[in-house]
Design a protein around this motif. Structure first.
Motif, PDB file in Angstrom:
ATOM      1  N   VAL A   1       0.855  -1.186   0.000  1.00 34.20           N
ATOM      2  CA  VAL A   1       0.000   0.000   0.000  1.00 34.20           C
ATOM      3  C   VAL A   1       0.892   1.239   0.000  1.00 34.20           C
ATOM      4  O   VAL A   1       1.679   1.445   0.933  1.00 34.20           O
ATOM      5  CB  VAL A   1      -0.961  -0.002   1.207  1.00 34.20           C
ATOM      6  N   GLU A   2       0.778   2.050  -1.058  1.00 33.48           N
ATOM      7  CA  GLU A   2       1.664   3.202  -1.216  1.00 33.48           C
ATOM      8  C   GLU A   2       1.272   4.325  -0.256  1.00 33.48           C
ATOM      9  O   GLU A   2       0.133   4.370   0.236  1.00 33.48           O
ATOM     10  CB  GLU A   2       1.601   3.688  -2.666  1.00 33.48           C
ATOM     11  N   ASN A   3       2.213   5.218   0.001  1.00 29.60           N
ATOM     12  CA  ASN A   3       1.916   6.395   0.810  1.00 29.60           C
ATOM     13  C   ASN A   3       0.902   7.272   0.081  1.00 29.60           C
ATOM     14  O   ASN A   3       0.864   7.320  -1.145  1.00 29.60           O
ATOM     15  CB  ASN A   3       3.190   7.222   1.063  1.00 29.60           C
ATOM     16  N   GLY A   4       0.113   8.001   0.890  1.00 33.03           N
ATOM     17  CA  GLY A   4      -0.785   8.990   0.317  1.00 33.03           C
ATOM     18  C   GLY A   4      -0.099  10.344   0.312  1.00 33.03           C
ATOM     19  O   GLY A   4       1.102  10.445   0.014  1.00 33.03           O
ATOM     20  N   VAL A   5      -0.839  11.378   0.683  1.00 29.77           N
ATOM     21  CA  VAL A   5      -0.307  12.741   0.676  1.00 29.77           C
ATOM     22  C   VAL A   5      -0.006  13.179   2.102  1.00 29.77           C
ATOM     23  O   VAL A   5      -0.864  13.091   2.977  1.00 29.77           O
ATOM     24  CB  VAL A   5      -1.333  13.713   0.027  1.00 29.77           C
ATOM     25  N   GLY A   6       1.233  13.639   2.324  1.00 30.73           N
ATOM     26  CA  GLY A   6       1.576  14.207   3.630  1.00 30.73           C
ATOM     27  C   GLY A   6       1.866  13.157   4.680  1.00 30.73           C
ATOM     28  O   GLY A   6       1.700  11.957   4.473  1.00 30.73           O
ATOM     29  N   LYS A   7       2.302  13.653   5.839  1.00 31.65           N
ATOM     30  CA  LYS A   7       2.805  12.821   6.924  1.00 31.65           C
ATOM     31  C   LYS A   7       1.755  11.797   7.414  1.00 31.65           C
ATOM     32  O   LYS A   7       2.084  10.649   7.700  1.00 31.65           O
ATOM     33  CB  LYS A   7       3.215  13.764   8.061  1.00 31.65           C
ATOM     34  N   PHE A   8       0.502  12.220   7.520  1.00 30.07           N
ATOM     35  CA  PHE A   8      -0.503  11.350   8.150  1.00 30.07           C
ATOM     36  C   PHE A   8      -1.065  10.290   7.209  1.00 30.07           C
ATOM     37  O   PHE A   8      -1.880   9.484   7.605  1.00 30.07           O
ATOM     38  CB  PHE A   8      -1.620  12.199   8.776  1.00 30.07           C
ATOM     39  N   GLN A   9      -0.593  10.329   5.954  1.00 27.55           N
ATOM     40  CA  GLN A   9      -0.961   9.259   5.021  1.00 27.55           C
ATOM     41  C   GLN A   9       0.282   8.487   4.594  1.00 27.55           C
ATOM     42  O   GLN A   9       0.257   7.782   3.581  1.00 27.55           O
ATOM     43  CB  GLN A   9      -1.674   9.850   3.791  1.00 27.55           C
ATOM     44  N   SER A  10       1.352   8.617   5.382  1.00 26.60           N
ATOM     45  CA  SER A  10       2.622   7.980   5.011  1.00 26.60           C
ATOM     46  C   SER A  10       3.149   7.136   6.168  1.00 26.60           C
ATOM     47  O   SER A  10       2.891   7.446   7.333  1.00 26.60           O
ATOM     48  CB  SER A  10       3.661   9.042   4.649  1.00 26.60           C
ATOM     49  N   ILE A  11       3.897   6.109   5.803  1.00 26.38           N
ATOM     50  CA  ILE A  11       4.482   5.258   6.845  1.00 26.38           C
ATOM     51  C   ILE A  11       5.552   6.040   7.586  1.00 26.38           C
ATOM     52  O   ILE A  11       6.268   6.873   7.001  1.00 26.38           O
ATOM     53  CB  ILE A  11       5.020   3.943   6.240  1.00 26.38           C
ATOM     54  N   GLU A  12       5.656   5.807   8.895  1.00 27.51           N
ATOM     55  CA  GLU A  12       6.701   6.478   9.678  1.00 27.51           C
ATOM     56  C   GLU A  12       8.064   5.914   9.294  1.00 27.51           C
ATOM     57  O   GLU A  12       8.162   4.796   8.778  1.00 27.51           O
ATOM     58  CB  GLU A  12       6.439   6.251  11.178  1.00 27.51           C
ATOM     59  N   PRO A  13       9.141   6.680   9.551  1.00 26.84           N
ATOM     60  CA  PRO A  13      10.479   6.134   9.247  1.00 26.84           C
ATOM     61  C   PRO A  13      10.769   4.922  10.130  1.00 26.84           C
ATOM     62  O   PRO A  13      10.189   4.789  11.207  1.00 26.84           O
ATOM     63  CB  PRO A  13      11.429   7.288   9.551  1.00 26.84           C
TER      64      PRO A  13
END
Length: 479
Positions: A459-471
């Motif tokens: 599942v790819e990241n979306g837009v911005g921090k809250f739709q992205s996997i944490e480091p």
């Protein structure tokens, strides 16, 4: 959510934790309440490395049913009299099915029906007039299980950490990985009653452990004065009682109307089942002890999943490391055939590969999971990491979109993380891909994972921090 590094399966989201090293799993519990569990996800280590993970209502909130007088976790386990890692190593060497287990256990104890001490038999206390919550977890490695209690009705109130519309039954069915929360009432004459569990075996002509594990439901007032009377033994369904399994799974409903995706962006059709590999020319006969000199295998859409062995898929994805996996996993079987009929031998040998299927963030996904009769049809408990999903329908035979779509429950289907795909049948699940990461979709019969009955949904990241996997965390295990 967004912390896929804490998911755990080896070579999917991390490399295994090395001996004497440690790793701290950090994640938030989002929207789940009830019973889950934790377990090892490397080789067959989960045979003995597992436990309950209980999520209670927030402070100030209550259960959607009267507060039980007590709560008891009940973990159903599977035991070998030898090192389980040796069992799977031997099967990998020979290509045959692994040796079946020697016992099942309830909270680590086999109970009174085995040739071993019954001093340790698990005792579950109850008192007259009480209502108790039992959190039942199937932690067995390779076997769906029936579960029942002599003379006591079970009111099912939750499963896989989601509440359900309560219904009453005398028997539960749990595939490995599944949990079920039930209420029982102390409304029987004070005595001792056996709690019993044994196999549901749907595969034809396959060896299985046909023993029965027991614990004892003991009324408090019976501590003295039973004079060695035996507990009452319940009746269990026949090993192959698929009708009971079907009636049970069709009783599941969410407590109220839910928001099921109705517009679908990704319509996937996955065949799940076994296969046989011809004996490779450089292998001796003793390495091909499957049926007629073959080696057992398994696949989804004719791809037999191969784990990477020196870095995880999530790391490769996150850092853009090529050559670890490909994203060409097929959305439907490469060939249409009569999935539950008499399948041509030419379709029995899948292609090995480390293939993932890419999903855009927020896409609305439907997956039809179709059992096949290759080698044998079987009830497959299919688990998706990182998600709960709605089970909108299940049925027997080959899924037919025109005919079967009318049977979909889009009002109050149950929310689960593991679906038992019926033997010789199909199940349909729906979810929104809103949790970025690399998520293993696999059969929870561990022998089938080893054979390749798995894939990864990327599942790819979306837009911005809250739709992205944490480091990745600093203490992620070294490869």
């Amino acid at each position: 959510m967004r912390t896929g590094w804490a998911d755990g399966p080896e070579f999917v989201t991390q490399c295994p934790i090395r001996p004497k090293e440690s790793y701290t799993y950090k994640f938030s519990v989002v929207g789940q309440e009830g019973t889950l569990w934790w377990h090892a996800h490397s080789s067959w280590l989960r045979a003995t490395v597992y436990g309950a993970l209980i999520i209670r209502p927030r402070e100030g909130h209550s259960y959607p049913f009267p507060k039980p007088n007590r709560e008891t976790p009940i973990l159903l386990g599977e035991w070998w009299d030898t090192n389980p890692i040796d069992v799977i190593r031997e099967a990998t060497r020979t290509g045959a099915a692994p040796n079946v287990s020697d016992a099942y256990t309830i909270n680590g104890q086999p109970g009174d029906l085995y040739k071993c001490s019954s001093k340790g038999t698990t005792i579950i206390p109850i008192d007259s007039g009480e209502t108790n919550l039992l959190r039942v977890i199937n932690s067995a490695l390779n076997q769906p299980l029936f579960f029942t209690i002599a003379n006591h009705k079970l009111t099912v109130v939750g499963a896989d950490a989601s509440y359900l519309k309560p219904f009453t039954t005398t028997v539960l069915v749990l595939g490995p990985g599944q949990t079920t929360d039930v209420l029982i009432s102390g409304d029987n004459p004070p005595s001792l009653y056996y709690i019993a569990s044994r196999a549901y075996q749907s595969a034809q002509n396959a060896a299985f452990d046909n023993t029965t594990t027991t614990a004892i439901l003991q009324y408090k007032s019976t501590h003295h004065g039973l004079n060695g009377r035996k507990p009452l033994m319940p009746l269990l369904p026949a090993y192959n009682d698929t009708n009971t399994v079907t009636a049970f799974s069709r009783s599941f409903r969410s407590p109220r109307k839910v928001e099921v995706p109705t517009e679908i962006d990704e319509n996937l059709f996955f065949t799940v089942g076994l296969g046989l590999n011809k004996c490779p020319p450089n292998f001796r006969a003793r390495r091909c002890q499957g049926p007629n000199g073959t080696r057992f295998t398994a696949s989804i859409n004719n791809v037999s999943f191969v784990l990477p062995n020196n870095i995880s898929i999530l790391q490769a994805h996150h850092y853009g490391i090529p050559g670890v996996f490909t994203t060409d996993f097929p959305a439907k079987p490469p060939l249409k055939f009569d999935y539950t009929g008499n399948v041509s031998r030419s379709l029995w040998q899948p292609i090995p590969g480390t293939k993932a299927y890419k999903l855009k963030f927020g896409s609305r996904v439907q997956i039809v999971l179709q059992d096949t009769s290759i080698v044998t049809s079987e009830n497959h408990p299919i688990h998706l990491h990182g998600y709960d999903f709605y089970i909108v329908a299940e049925g027997f035979g080959n899924f037919n979109a025109k005919k079967d779509s009318s049977k979909f429950n889009l009002v109050d289907p149950p929310l689960r993380n593991t679906v038992a795909v019926p033997v010789n049948g199909w199940a349909v699940i729906r979810f929104v891909a809103d949790n970025p990461g690399a998520w293993l979709l696999h059969c929870h019969l561990d022998v089938h994972i080893k054979w390749g009955l798995a894939t990864v949904l990327l599942v790819e990241n979306g837009v911005g921090k809250f739709q992205s996997i944490e480091p990745p965390p600093k203490d992620l295990p070294l490869c």
